[in-house]
Motif scaffolding. Structure first.
Motif, PDB file in Angstrom:
ATOM      1  N   LEU A 136       4.527  -0.578  10.484  1.00 18.72           N
ATOM      2  CA  LEU A 136       3.239  -0.607   9.793  1.00 18.72           C
ATOM      3  C   LEU A 136       3.305   0.391   8.656  1.00 18.72           C
ATOM      4  CD1 LEU A 136       2.468  -0.303  13.141  1.00 18.72           C
ATOM      5  CD2 LEU A 136       0.366  -1.136  12.147  1.00 18.72           C
ATOM      6  N   TRP A 137       2.749   0.054   7.513  1.00 23.62           N
ATOM      7  CA  TRP A 137       2.650   0.972   6.394  1.00 23.62           C
ATOM      8  C   TRP A 137       1.161   1.206   6.152  1.00 23.62           C
ATOM      9  CZ3 TRP A 137       6.494  -2.458   7.100  1.00 23.62           C
ATOM     10  CH2 TRP A 137       7.807  -2.045   6.836  1.00 23.62           C
ATOM     11  N   LEU A 138       0.723   2.465   6.239  1.00 29.36           N
ATOM     12  CA  LEU A 138      -0.688   2.824   6.116  1.00 29.36           C
ATOM     13  C   LEU A 138      -0.922   3.646   4.864  1.00 29.36           C
ATOM     14  CD1 LEU A 138      -1.307   3.997   9.797  1.00 29.36           C
ATOM     15  CD2 LEU A 138      -1.718   1.724   8.825  1.00 29.36           C
ATOM     16  N   THR A 139      -2.070   3.403   4.205  1.00 30.58           N
ATOM     17  CA  THR A 139      -2.463   4.221   3.056  1.00 30.58           C
ATOM     18  C   THR A 139      -3.072   5.524   3.570  1.00 30.58           C
ATOM     19  OG1 THR A 139      -4.708   3.323   2.950  1.00 30.58           O
ATOM     20  CG2 THR A 139      -2.984   2.130   1.728  1.00 30.58           C
ATOM     21  N   LEU A 143       3.417  -9.320   6.624  1.00 26.23           N
ATOM     22  CA  LEU A 143       2.110  -9.528   6.012  1.00 26.23           C
ATOM     23  C   LEU A 143       1.832  -8.359   5.086  1.00 26.23           C
ATOM     24  CD1 LEU A 143      -0.620 -11.092   5.894  1.00 26.23           C
ATOM     25  CD2 LEU A 143      -1.393  -9.598   7.739  1.00 26.23           C
ATOM     26  N   ASP A 144       1.640  -8.642   3.792  1.00 23.93           N
ATOM     27  CA  ASP A 144       1.260  -7.628   2.813  1.00 23.93           C
ATOM     28  C   ASP A 144      -0.220  -7.800   2.497  1.00 23.93           C
ATOM     29  OD1 ASP A 144       3.691  -6.282   2.414  1.00 23.93           O
ATOM     30  OD2 ASP A 144       4.397  -7.805   1.017  1.00 23.93           O
ATOM     31  N   VAL A 175      -4.231  -0.646   6.521  1.00 30.23           N
ATOM     32  CA  VAL A 175      -2.920  -1.243   6.760  1.00 30.23           C
ATOM     33  C   VAL A 175      -2.519  -1.972   5.494  1.00 30.23           C
ATOM     34  CG1 VAL A 175      -1.599  -2.905   8.124  1.00 30.23           C
ATOM     35  CG2 VAL A 175      -3.353  -1.498   9.231  1.00 30.23           C
ATOM     36  N   ARG A 176      -1.406  -1.560   4.914  1.00 36.95           N
ATOM     37  CA  ARG A 176      -0.930  -2.147   3.663  1.00 36.95           C
ATOM     38  C   ARG A 176       0.136  -3.206   3.915  1.00 36.95           C
ATOM     39  NH1 ARG A 176       0.272  -3.740  -0.667  1.00 36.95           N
ATOM     40  NH2 ARG A 176       0.100  -2.694  -2.649  1.00 36.95           N
ATOM     41  N   ARG A 177       0.927  -2.998   4.988  1.00 33.63           N
ATOM     42  CA  ARG A 177       1.978  -3.954   5.326  1.00 33.63           C
ATOM     43  C   ARG A 177       2.230  -3.898   6.831  1.00 33.63           C
ATOM     44  NH1 ARG A 177       7.112  -3.287   1.857  1.00 33.63           N
ATOM     45  NH2 ARG A 177       5.886  -4.621   0.477  1.00 33.63           N
ATOM     46  N   ILE A 200       4.358   1.468  -1.792  1.00 28.58           N
ATOM     47  CA  ILE A 200       4.337   0.015  -1.967  1.00 28.58           C
ATOM     48  C   ILE A 200       3.534  -0.248  -3.236  1.00 28.58           C
ATOM     49  CG2 ILE A 200       3.540  -2.199  -1.053  1.00 28.58           C
ATOM     50  CD1 ILE A 200       3.898  -1.066   1.756  1.00 28.58           C
ATOM     51  N   ASP A 201       4.147  -0.897  -4.207  1.00 30.77           N
ATOM     52  CA  ASP A 201       3.515  -1.161  -5.506  1.00 30.77           C
ATOM     53  C   ASP A 201       2.948   0.117  -6.117  1.00 30.77           C
ATOM     54  OD1 ASP A 201       4.103  -3.882  -5.221  1.00 30.77           O
ATOM     55  OD2 ASP A 201       2.186  -4.296  -4.239  1.00 30.77           O
ATOM     56  N   GLY A 202       3.666   1.226  -5.948  1.00 32.01           N
ATOM     57  CA  GLY A 202       3.248   2.501  -6.520  1.00 32.01           C
ATOM     58  C   GLY A 202       2.228   3.267  -5.704  1.00 32.01           C
ATOM     59  N   GLU A 203       1.735   2.690  -4.622  1.00 28.77           N
ATOM     60  CA  GLU A 203       0.738   3.359  -3.786  1.00 28.77           C
ATOM     61  C   GLU A 203       1.434   4.096  -2.642  1.00 28.77           C
ATOM     62  OE1 GLU A 203      -3.381   2.269  -1.408  1.00 28.77           O
ATOM     63  OE2 GLU A 203      -1.958   0.674  -1.823  1.00 28.77           O
TER      64      GLU A 203
END
Length: 114
Positions: A69-72, A98-99, A77-79, A28-31
Motif C-alpha cells: 500500500l502507498w499512503l499519502t 489499483l492507482d 491510499v494512493r496505490r 507517485i507522480d511527484g507526490e
C-alpha cells in the motif's frame, strides 16, 4: 456484484491486512508517499462479506497474498498492489494494481442518451 466493483472490493480487502511493515518513502507522480508491505489474508473474507455470501470452508481455503500500500501524508491510499493468484487458472505471477488519483476534483457525469 462486489467482484465487479473494484473500489468496494479493495476497501473490504483492507480489513484483511495483517503484519504491516513500513518499507520506506518514495513518490507517485511527484507526490510523497509511504510504502507499507503486509499480507492480505483472504481466508478471513467471510467476516467482511454479507451474511451467507461466502461459505466459511471455501473462505478458509483462500490464499494469503503479499500486499503493498502507498499512503499519502494525509492517509489517503494512493496505490494498492496484491501479488499472486486468487482464481483457479491464474498465473502464479499475476499482480493486481489499483492507482487512485484526482482526489477532490470535480467530476462531470453525462446522462445516457435516451
Amino acid at each position: 456484484a462486489n467482484i465487479l466493483n473494484p473500489d468496494a472490493l479493495w476497501l473490504a480487502a483492507l480489513g484483511l491486512v495483517t503484519e504491516p511493515v513500513v518499507v520506506g518513502e518514495n513518490a507517485i507522480d511527484g507526490e510523497p508517499v509511504t510504502r507499507i508491505d503486509a499480507l492480505l489474508d483472504l481466508g478471513r473474507i467471510d467476516a467482511f462479506a454479507p451474511p451467507d455470501a461466502i461459505d466459511p470452508a471455501t473462505a478458509a481455503a483462500l490464499p494469503t497474498l503479499p500486499l503493498s500500500l502507498w499512503l499519502t501524508a494525509s492517509g489517503q491510499v494512493r496505490r494498492l498492489e496484491a501479488e499472486g493468484p486468487i482464481l483457479v487458472g491464474e498465473a502464479a505471477d499475476v499482480v493486481r494494481r489499483l492507482d487512485l488519483t484526482r482526489f477532490d476534483e470535480p467530476v462531470t457525469i453525462e446522462p445516457p442518451l435516451p
